[in-house]
Design a protein around this motif. Structure first.
Motif, mmCIF file in Angstrom:
data_model
loop_
_atom_site.group_PDB
_atom_site.id
_atom_site.type_symbol
_atom_site.label_atom_id
_atom_site.label_comp_id
_atom_site.label_asym_id
_atom_site.label_seq_id
_atom_site.Cartn_x
_atom_site.Cartn_y
_atom_site.Cartn_z
ATOM 1 N N THR A 78 -4.355 9.589 2.678
ATOM 2 C CA THR A 78 -3.168 9.760 3.520
ATOM 3 C C THR A 78 -1.904 9.594 2.698
ATOM 4 N N ASP A 79 -0.859 10.295 3.122
ATOM 5 C CA ASP A 79 0.430 10.206 2.443
ATOM 6 C C ASP A 79 1.407 9.312 3.203
ATOM 7 N N GLN A 137 -6.890 8.934 -2.594
ATOM 8 C CA GLN A 137 -5.926 8.614 -1.556
ATOM 9 C C GLN A 137 -6.010 9.675 -0.472
ATOM 10 N N SER A 150 -0.225 4.397 6.953
ATOM 11 C CA SER A 150 -1.422 4.518 7.793
ATOM 12 C C SER A 150 -2.395 3.400 7.470
ATOM 13 N N ALA A 162 -1.542 3.002 2.718
ATOM 14 C CA ALA A 162 -2.229 4.286 2.823
ATOM 15 C C ALA A 162 -3.734 4.044 2.840
ATOM 16 N N SER A 166 -2.118 6.670 12.073
ATOM 17 C CA SER A 166 -0.909 7.028 11.329
ATOM 18 C C SER A 166 0.262 6.289 11.935
ATOM 19 N N GLU A 179 4.183 1.850 0.667
ATOM 20 C CA GLU A 179 3.665 2.161 1.986
ATOM 21 C C GLU A 179 2.149 1.986 2.010
#
Length: 384
Positions: A140-141, A138, A144, A125, A160, A123
């Motif tokens: 964002t989880d 990092q 995004s 991030a 996001s 993903e």
């Protein structure tokens, strides 16, 4: 990865064609490029820079490069990382090591840090690191991207893709908070008071289209700036925060528009049958840089067709073609003093870094990443 298809997958998501589509496809494109890049391999955030795959390869960090510095993305041997080089073509060096960076580096206002997008666990991030590649964090989880710094460097706004919203976070990863529901393409005003973005929130379903919005950094005072049947995307603030340039689709063709930051005095700056994209104000606020895709060239198919770099007066007037060649020229970036423009040119085989004076003269090539194999050197960003 290692091909122009990688750039088409990521960079193409910021074109008018993509943004006419539903946000679901908007997110799917991002996830697709991670798979193309091999990003499904876990990249787990580490508490120390020395253990992180985003950290600089060098154990002893060299001093910062002096003078005018450009950060850029390259993929020698299919391995994506960031590099930097002086504008005079000297001092090229690698910043990250195996970070699987995605295209653009985003400098902090003081030039001490770089925000970027990286694929973690398949993903995209948002990450941030020191300008030398050390101390990657990092932020964002969930999926995004599109980070934009506040003028004081205290916060980063980002989109996001998990909940289709705009969020804020501090560069150390703390105090993450939602700013506005259902939006994309955030851009922070130079005075740090407001954030512009676009959203389809008011026109879902069959009438789906994007409009421009502004919200205060504390989440108050949100207003919609545009209200028409056109597709309005990709706002860009003037240096004095008084106006916005953006891309509006007119009769099926995207063009550059400007307006006051309160939505008044809308003016169309470009015209014609060809697609215009990526409006960017000059540092003195007098001109706007953009890319035009001529003779049916597709923003999603890099290296095919003729893309040219233009400028136009912010108050209207004749459009000036700066590149004037038959190759694919794109991703232009003003130097901080507005006297030069860095950009990428695709010869049908790979991207190369180029530099020219702001009037299109004195064109010269920059060396790019040192490599014995083909490498795409792309997406330059000047250190402030």
């Amino acid at each position: 990865m290692g091909t122009t298809d990688h750039f088409a997958g990521y960079l193409g998501r910021r074109t008018p064609e993509d943004h006419v589509l539903a946000i679901g496809r908007f997110v799917a494109l991002l996830l697709a490029i991670c798979l193309m890049a091999g990003c499904a391999t876990p990249v787990v955030p580490s508490p120390s820079a020395s253990e992180s795959p985003s950290a600089s390869a060098s154990a002893s960090v060299p001093p910062p490069l002096e003078g005018d510095v450009i950060a850029f993305h390259s993929d020698p041997g299919g391995r994506d990382d960031f590099y930097e080089i002086r504008a005079d073509g000297t001092g090229v060096r690698q910043i990250t090591d195996g970070a699987e960076t995605v295209a653009f580096p985003y400098w902090s206002p003081d030039g001490s840090r770089i925000a970027y997008v990286c694929c973690s666990r398949g993903e995209p991030a948002v990450w941030v690191m020191n300008a030398d590649g050390s101390n990657p964090i990092q932020l964002t989880d969930a999926p995004s991207g599109e980070p934009t710094w506040s003028a004081d460097g205290a916060e980063i706004a980002y989109a996001s893709y998990a909940d289709e919203s705009i969020w804020l976070v501090r560069p150390d990863g703390t105090q993450r908070r939602p700013l506005s529901q259902q939006g994309a393409g955030p851009t922070w005003s130079p005075d740090s008071g407001r954030i512009a973005f676009f959203s389809r929130r008011d026109f879902p379903g069959k009438d789906q289209r994007n409009e421009l919005y502004i919200v205060n950094e504390d989440g108050t005072g949100e207003i919609r700036l545009t209200n028409d049947t056109a597709e309005d995307i990709l706002p860009d603030w003037s240096p004095d925060s008084s106006r916005l340039a953006w891309i509006r689709t007119v009769d099926g063709t995207p063009h550059v528009f400007v307006m006051n930051a309160d939505g008044s005095h809308v003016r169309q700056l470009t015209d014609g049958p060809d697609v215009d994209d990526a409006a960017d104000w000059s540092p003195d606020g007098s001109r706007i840089l953009f890319v035009r895709y001529l003779d049916g060239a597709d923003p999603l198919t890099l290296g095919q067709g003729n893309a040219e770099i233009f400028t136009v007066s912010a108050d209207g007037g004749e459009e000036v073609n700066l590149t004037r060649n038959e190759q694919w020229d794109g991703y232009p970036a003003w130097s901080p003093d507005g006297l030069q423009i860095a950009y990428g040119v695709n010869d049908g085989q790979q991207f190369n870094l180029m530099l020219m004076d702001a009037d299109g003269t004195n064109v010269r090539a920059l060396p790019g990443a040192p490599a014995a194999v083909t490498a795409n050197d792309c997406c330059p960003a000047w250190r402030p």
